[in-house]
Write a protein that holds these residues in place. Structure first.
Motif, PDB file in Angstrom:
ATOM      1  N   UNK A  77      14.499   0.901  21.823  1.00 32.22           N
ATOM      2  CA  UNK A  77      13.485  -0.057  21.496  1.00 32.22           C
ATOM      3  C   UNK A  77      13.529  -0.642  20.221  1.00 32.22           C
ATOM      4  N   UNK A  78      13.216  -2.015  19.909  1.00 32.72           N
ATOM      5  CA  UNK A  78      13.281  -2.652  18.682  1.00 32.72           C
ATOM      6  C   UNK A  78      12.431  -1.983  17.551  1.00 32.72           C
ATOM      7  N   UNK A  79      11.310  -1.479  18.169  1.00 32.55           N
ATOM      8  CA  UNK A  79      10.364  -0.771  17.130  1.00 32.55           C
ATOM      9  C   UNK A  79       9.680   0.350  17.784  1.00 32.55           C
ATOM     10  N   UNK A  80       9.311   1.272  17.114  1.00 36.06           N
ATOM     11  CA  UNK A  80       8.419   2.460  17.540  1.00 36.06           C
ATOM     12  C   UNK A  80       7.287   2.504  16.910  1.00 36.06           C
ATOM     13  N   UNK A  81       6.054   2.902  17.703  1.00 38.09           N
ATOM     14  CA  UNK A  81       4.715   3.023  16.798  1.00 38.09           C
ATOM     15  C   UNK A  81       4.228   4.573  17.459  1.00 38.09           C
ATOM     16  N   UNK A  82       3.711   5.194  16.355  1.00 39.69           N
ATOM     17  CA  UNK A  82       3.250   6.503  16.731  1.00 39.69           C
ATOM     18  C   UNK A  82       1.546   6.438  16.794  1.00 39.69           C
ATOM     19  N   UNK A  83       1.341   6.762  18.150  1.00 37.50           N
ATOM     20  CA  UNK A  83      -0.239   6.882  18.319  1.00 37.50           C
ATOM     21  C   UNK A  83      -0.651   8.269  18.320  1.00 37.50           C
ATOM     22  N   UNK A 141       5.806  10.189  25.916  1.00 38.75           N
ATOM     23  CA  UNK A 141       5.654  11.227  25.138  1.00 38.75           C
ATOM     24  C   UNK A 141       7.163  11.767  24.485  1.00 38.75           C
ATOM     25  N   UNK A 142       8.229  11.592  25.235  1.00 35.09           N
ATOM     26  CA  UNK A 142       9.257  12.073  24.647  1.00 35.09           C
ATOM     27  C   UNK A 142      10.347  11.097  24.216  1.00 35.09           C
ATOM     28  N   UNK A 143      11.157  11.700  23.102  1.00 37.01           N
ATOM     29  CA  UNK A 143      12.160  10.774  22.824  1.00 37.01           C
ATOM     30  C   UNK A 143      13.234  10.494  23.855  1.00 37.01           C
ATOM     31  N   UNK A 144      13.435  11.440  24.937  1.00 37.39           N
ATOM     32  CA  UNK A 144      14.538  11.139  25.837  1.00 37.39           C
ATOM     33  C   UNK A 144      14.689   9.849  26.632  1.00 37.39           C
ATOM     34  N   UNK A 145      13.574   9.044  26.865  1.00 39.40           N
ATOM     35  CA  UNK A 145      13.586   7.915  27.459  1.00 39.40           C
ATOM     36  C   UNK A 145      14.425   6.707  26.581  1.00 39.40           C
ATOM     37  N   UNK A 146      14.197   7.260  25.207  1.00 39.94           N
ATOM     38  CA  UNK A 146      14.468   5.985  24.293  1.00 39.94           C
ATOM     39  C   UNK A 146      16.018   5.978  23.929  1.00 39.94           C
ATOM     40  N   UNK A 147      16.625   7.230  24.414  1.00 40.47           N
ATOM     41  CA  UNK A 147      18.022   7.000  24.652  1.00 40.47           C
ATOM     42  C   UNK A 147      18.535   6.188  25.353  1.00 40.47           C
ATOM     43  N   UNK A 148      17.996   5.629  26.383  1.00 37.34           N
ATOM     44  CA  UNK A 148      18.376   4.935  27.540  1.00 37.34           C
ATOM     45  C   UNK A 148      17.606   3.443  27.483  1.00 37.34           C
ATOM     46  N   UNK A 149      16.236   3.452  27.102  1.00 41.04           N
ATOM     47  CA  UNK A 149      15.828   2.125  26.960  1.00 41.04           C
ATOM     48  C   UNK A 149      15.565   2.030  25.317  1.00 41.04           C
ATOM     49  N   UNK A 184      14.242   2.171  15.659  1.00 40.86           N
ATOM     50  CA  UNK A 184      14.295   3.303  16.715  1.00 40.86           C
ATOM     51  C   UNK A 184      14.883   4.799  16.096  1.00 40.86           C
ATOM     52  N   UNK A 185      15.278   4.712  14.812  1.00 41.32           N
ATOM     53  CA  UNK A 185      15.444   6.062  14.394  1.00 41.32           C
ATOM     54  C   UNK A 185      14.155   7.005  14.411  1.00 41.32           C
ATOM     55  N   UNK A 186      12.982   6.262  14.197  1.00 44.70           N
ATOM     56  CA  UNK A 186      11.800   7.223  14.152  1.00 44.70           C
ATOM     57  C   UNK A 186      11.651   8.271  15.437  1.00 44.70           C
ATOM     58  N   UNK A 187      12.457   7.751  16.486  1.00 45.44           N
ATOM     59  CA  UNK A 187      12.081   8.683  17.667  1.00 45.44           C
ATOM     60  C   UNK A 187      13.207  10.029  17.290  1.00 45.44           C
ATOM     61  N   UNK A 188      14.011  10.048  16.725  1.00 48.28           N
ATOM     62  CA  UNK A 188      14.898  11.070  16.376  1.00 48.28           C
ATOM     63  C   UNK A 188      14.228  11.926  15.423  1.00 48.28           C
ATOM     64  N   UNK A 189      13.690  11.404  14.392  1.00 53.39           N
ATOM     65  CA  UNK A 189      12.851  12.018  13.379  1.00 53.39           C
ATOM     66  C   UNK A 189      11.630  12.871  13.877  1.00 53.39           C
ATOM     67  N   UNK A 190      10.905  12.002  14.950  1.00 50.06           N
ATOM     68  CA  UNK A 190       9.927  12.927  15.738  1.00 50.06           C
ATOM     69  C   UNK A 190      10.325  13.973  16.531  1.00 50.06           C
ATOM     70  N   UNK A 191      11.531  13.903  17.208  1.00 49.34           N
ATOM     71  CA  UNK A 191      12.187  14.909  17.819  1.00 49.34           C
ATOM     72  C   UNK A 191      12.425  16.149  17.044  1.00 49.34           C
TER      73      UNK A 191
END
Lengths: 249, 351, 483
Positions: free
Chosen positions: A213-219, A203-211, A230-237
């Protein structure tokens, strides 16, 4: 390795996944992000084959095979591993006993030789050390009375032990403090391998700071509505799910 | 001469009456030839009342009177009782509290009907040290709600039995509290049938007896799925007394999603007192949560010491702990009605 | 497929069929069919019993004629015709056996099939075995080694002849002749069983064990076991039971009496796997057993552990009379009822002495169309100051057509006593099953694992050698559990 096409899934009378497409190659780590109720957990359960999650349309192909046709234990033997958001408690069954039974069941299904108690113990000890899983924990009944962090560490230990081809991590960060999160992430990162694919559901971007990803999908609402690096996570945040979903529409 | 009605009465050889030998307690007189009385307090608005000694019973009475499951003793009151009272609250009416008092010796009947969506608070009380047999039927329609507080003061040498049979339709709710102070033989038996989905029954009770007998026997039948029940009973038995709890929870075939919990605890004061607890489960559906717990013991020695170390006398400390023990099983709706009696009774047993 | 259906299929596929269902073709010598005074005399004569024993039996038989079969248990079965059975059946044999070599090889083969290591392996296992085949005891191993420390371990028929004072002193003192219908019947017609005496201060150097086998058809088995642990002694005893598959119901009505004197301890374990009948409820053993232990001396201890997986009907309440001050009683039970099996089992703990303690752990598993009842009594009498009891009573249901019932009686007459009772009912949760499957376990393995976890506290009480066997049995017994 994993090819999901136009997947529709019903739970009871309710359609949760409504035409989901996803492609995941060996060696890749993908993240699925989405708000509550978007169908993230349904996706993880349907991949693992939980009863009550009915595929009404579409296909899931895993290494060229129709995954939907296999029993959950057959999927496990073929290398599908689901690290669960809420690992289940089984009273009276010691953790060690469970690990041995599961490992040998998988080996048996693959036609490999079963390991004796000492053989299993050796492997488990070796893998447990890096995850700070104590001997005492292994003697306790499976997940019974474990803290949130202990349960998640045990899930990762199993992942290390079973060496799956496709690992699905369902909200692995929930209920973890920052130290535990780092420990778990290190465990996961150590398993990154050209022959292995991972699907990190969060749900959160936090985990992706540590793992990372090569690609992010928004469901959202049962479909993938946005994709990116991986930059999509920051945008979501920064923008929040509502905005991203609106932008995508 | 021993009448047929007396011979029919159960002895301790009948499993359900193992701890309460009714036949022996009554002797050859049985319940006698008189009839007990049922009297109502001021009638609140919306509550209909009909006295059963009137032969022209309306349909709402005849439709249900005598139709609920009954034990042998209640069957006797049904056969012999000449009077009693029937009450009704019509659909969706909410009625304030009413008091129902039973007095005198002999058999008596009562009937209460809450139609769909109706609600009522009932304060039932017993008075006089008379030997008495009450048969009470309660019908709760869909979404009806009944709060029922029953007070049964110490009644000396009297033999007092009452059966309450209740049926609950969909989403009906029943809250019950019983405060019992015993007699030579005193028994409340409840048969509760949860017959509509979502129906729930919550029973609590306290009992303080001194040289007396008090028996509460419940049968909680979960006939359909998604029904809930809780039972929580506490007892303090002093002198030469006997406190009894028998509770049977049954879950019918297919009644999934049932949630039931029963707890009975007793404290014995003095070497002549006895507690008999029999919490029973009969489960015929697999997707249920049913549990029971029972305990008999003394006051916690550590707590007692703690209080004495803070300056309370042993008697004060014991009294305080006994109060705490019992109060846990007295719900809000009953506090004002039973607390004084509980206090008085505790003073008597610790004196 | 719903996961509930999965569970059913799993359980249906679980394990192998009843593997002890074979019949041994062996010539048997039987008493004439039916039950009367002559039957009692016949049994007694066959055993070369002294007159006092015959009188004891005849008195019991006389009382039995006036007794009624109990009906309070939650078990239903067709009326037993006591005249339509054999009350004595024995393999035709030379009367005295000096060693195992003299035993009929077919018998030894049978015991081998049953997995009883009645030969050299026994030495390694360190178990002394007495084997009762139908009505007679066929072989007792390790007699000599036990003799060295003064432990008597022999067929009760032998004890009646060789140690009459001891048998007369204790027989019927724990379970009186007229205790109940089945015990009285046993007193009249018991044909063999085991006798154990452990002398003062002796710790029995090995596990003692008896295997009971009903082989002949239309035969009842009525064995009698008497164990006496003298002051400060210790003994651990295990019994196992099997029977062939037959369409008829066969009656088994045993009596076990234990006496623990001051400071003595008896640990009595049972793995009961009589033929349970088939999946339609045809055949199977009617198991009506009276087991009771008397903690006669101060600080004595009796511990019952039972794994009850067999029999069409089980009616059994191994109990402890806690007479000595500071004595301890324990009851650990696993009862599994599958198909049409009915089990009504539990215990009685009677606290008479001061500072007596008891502990009851009961795990009931119901599957198929079976009914499983726990029935127990904890009674604290007036003089039992500071008595303590803890009871945990858990039921597990597998499937929608079975029943689990709990009937505890708690009676306290002493204000300083403390009794605690807890009971729960549960099923195998869908998420537990899914979790196991996801980690690669097959359905059947998963169910067996979870059920064994449920039973763990009891399995732990079994002697090591038998715990593993019992664990397997738990899985096998749930075979075809929901039709």
């Amino acid at each position: 390795m994993l090819e999901i096409k136009n997947l529709h899934v019903k739970v009871g009378d309710k359609e949760i996944l409504k035409g989901l497409n996803l492609s995941l190659a060996a060696g890749q780590v993908h993240a699925i992000m989405g708000p509550n109720g978007s169908g993230k957990s349904t996706l993880s359960y349907v991949l693992a084959g939980r009863a009550g999650y009915d595929i009404t349309q579409g296909t899931i192909t895993y290494n060229g095979e129709d995954l939907g046709a296999l029993a959950p234990e057959a999927r496990a033997a073929k290398g599908v591993f689901l690290a669960m958001q809420y690992p289940v408690e089984i009273p009276g069954v010691t953790t060690m006993m469970f690990l041995k039974s599961a490992l040998n069941a998988q080996r048996r299904a693959r036609g490999e030789k079963e390991l004796d108690a000492i053989g299993v113990l050796k492997i488990v000890r070796q893998k447990a050390a890096t995850l700070n899983v104590s001997e005492e924990m292994l003697k306790r009944a499976l997940n019974v009375g474990f803290s949130g962090g202990e349960k998640k560490r045990l899930e990762i230990l199993q992942m290390k032990l079973f060496e799956p081809k496709l690992a699905i991590l369902d909200e692995t960060d929930s209920g973890l403090d920052i130290d535990a999160l780092k420990l778990v992430a290190e465990g996961v990162n150590s398993l990154r391998d050209p022959s292995r694919a991972m699907l990190v559901i969060t749900h959160y971007q936090r985990l992706l700071d540590y793992i990372v990803p090569d690609r992010i999908h928004v469901l959202a609402k049962g479909k993938i509505v946005a994709e990116g690096g991986k930059e999509l996570a920051k945008e979501l945040e920064a923008k929040g799910y509502d905005q991203i979903i609106k932008d995508a529409a | 001469m021993t009448s047929a009605a007396v011979i029919a009465l159960p002895t301790r050889r009948v499993e359900e009456w193992k701890y309460s030998d009714l036949r022996a307690a009554l002797g050859d007189e049985g319940f006698g030839s008189g009839f007990a009385r049922a009297a109502l307090g001021p009638l609140p608005q919306g509550l209909e009342c009909f006295y059963l000694d009137d032969a022209n019973r309306p349909a709402w009475v005849t439709d249900v009177y005598g139709t609920l499951k009954s034990n042998t003793v209640s069957a006797v009151s049904l056969a012999l009782a000449k009077g009693g009272v029937a009450l009704r609250v019509r659909k969706n009416q909410a009625v304030e509290a009413v008091t129902l008092n039973f007095s005198g010796a002999g058999h008596v009947r009562a009937l209460l009907v809450l139609e769909e969506g109706a609600s009522l608070t009932l304060h039932e009380s017993l008075s006089g040290s008379d030997t008495r047999n009450i048969g009470f039927e309660i019908v709760l329609g869909a979404n009806a709600q009944l709060n029922h507080v029953r007070l049964s003061p110490a009644a000396g040498a009297a033999v007092q039995v009452e059966e309450v049979a209740i049926t609950l339709a969909r989403h009906a709710r029943y809250h019950f509290h019983n405060a019992a102070f015993g007699s030579k033989l005193s028994r409340l038996e409840m048969y509760i049938a949860l017959e509509g989905e979502g129906a729930e029954a919550h029973l609590t009770g306290v009992c303080v007896i001194n040289n007396d007998h008090a028996d509460i026997t419940t049968r909680m039948h979960h006939a359909v799925a998604q029904t809930h029940s809780t039972q929580f009973f506490k007892k303090v038995a002093a002198g030469k007394s006997r406190a009894v709890y028998q509770g049977k929870v049954s879950v019918a075939v297919g009644a999934d999603g049932v949630d039931s919990r029963q707890t009975a605890k007793a404290i014995l004061l003095g070497s002549q007192a006895e507690a008999d607890l029999k919490p029973e489960l009969e489960i015929l559906a697999d997707d249920v949560k049913c549990a029971h717990g029972a305990a008999v013991g003394d006051l916690d020695a550590d707590s007692l010491f703690y209080l004495r170390a803070r300056g309370l006398s042993e008697n004060e400390a014991r009294n305080l702990l006994l109060h705490a023990f019992l109060e846990e099983a007295i719900p809000e709706m009953a506090l004002g009605l039973v607390l004084d009696q509980v206090n008085d009774a505790l003073e008597r047993v610790s004196a | 497929m719903s996961s509930a259906a999965d569970t059913k299929n799993t359980v249906a596929a679980l394990g192998e069929k009843y593997k002890y269902g074979f019949v041994t073709e062996i010539e048997t010598e039987k008493a004439p069919k039916g039950l009367n005074e002559d039957t009692v005399r016949y049994v007694s004569a066959k055993k070369n019993e002294p007159a006092w024993m015959l009188e004891w039996r005849l008195a019991a038989f006389k009382r039995w004629l006036d007794m009624k079969e109990p009906s309070w248990a939650r078990v239903h079965y067709p009326k037993i015709d006591y005249q339509n059975a054999y009350y004595y059946a024995a393999p035709k044999q030379t009367p005295k056996l000096q060693s195992l070599d003299e035993v009929d090889p077919k018998l030894l083969e049978t015991y081998k099939k049953l997995g009883i290591p009645l030969n050299e392996q026994m030495a390694l296992a360190g178990v002394a075995v007495d084997a009762v085949f139908d009505s007679v005891s066929v072989a007792t191993t390790f007699k000599e080694k036990l003799n060295e420390v003064g432990v008597i371990f022999c067929p009760i028929s032998e004890a009646i002849r060789d140690y009459p004072e001891m048998v007369q002193k204790y027989l019927g003192t724990v379970v009186p002749v007229t205790d109940n219908f089945f015990a009285t019947l046993n007193s009249a017609v018991f044909s063999d069983g085991t006798f154990v005496y452990v002398p003062k201060g002796v710790r029995c150097p090995m596990e003692l064990s008896t295997y009971f086998r009903i082989n002949a058809s239309e035969t009842g088995q009525f064995e009698r076991t008497l164990i006496i642990a003298d002051e400060g002694s210790y003994v651990s005893y295990l019994e196992g039971c099997t029977a062939p598959k037959r369409d008829e119901n066969q009656l088994h009505a045993a009596v076990v009496e234990l006496v623990a004197l001051e400071g003595a301890e008896i640990k009595y374990s049972t793995v009961q796997n009589w033929y349970p009948g088939d999946e339609n409820g045809v055949g199977g053993i009617f198991n009506f057993v009276t087991k009771r232990g008397d903690c006669r001396g101060d600080r004595s201890k009796i511990s019952w552990t039972q794994v009850e997986t067999g029999s069409a009907i089980t009616w059994k309440y191994p109990s402890c009379i806690l007479r000595g001050d500071g004595s301890v009683g324990e009851f650990y039970s696993i009862a599994i009822a599958n198909h049409y099996q009915q089990a009504d089992t539990g215990t009685k703990m009677i606290h008479i002495g001061k500072n007596t303690r008891s502990r009851i752990i009961s795990k009931g598993i119901s599957a198929g169309k079976a009914h499983n009842t726990y029935r127990g009594l904890v009674s604290v009498l007036g003089k039992a100051d500071n008595a303590r009891n803890f009871t945990q009573c858990d039921s597990l249901l597998i499937g929608k057509e079975c029943g689990a019932h709990t009937v505890p009686y708690i009676e306290s007459r002493n204000p300083s006593a403390k009794i605690e009772h807890e009971a729960t009912t549960s099923k195998i949760a869908d998420d537990q099953l899914f979790y196991c499957l996801q980690r690669g376990l097959g359905q059947e393995e998963a169910v067996a694992l979870i059920v064994n976890g449920f039973c763990k506290e009891v399995l732990q009480q079994l002697p090591m050698e038998f715990a593993v066997e019992a664990q397997k049995l738990v899985g096998i017994s749930l075979e075809g559990s929901v039709g």
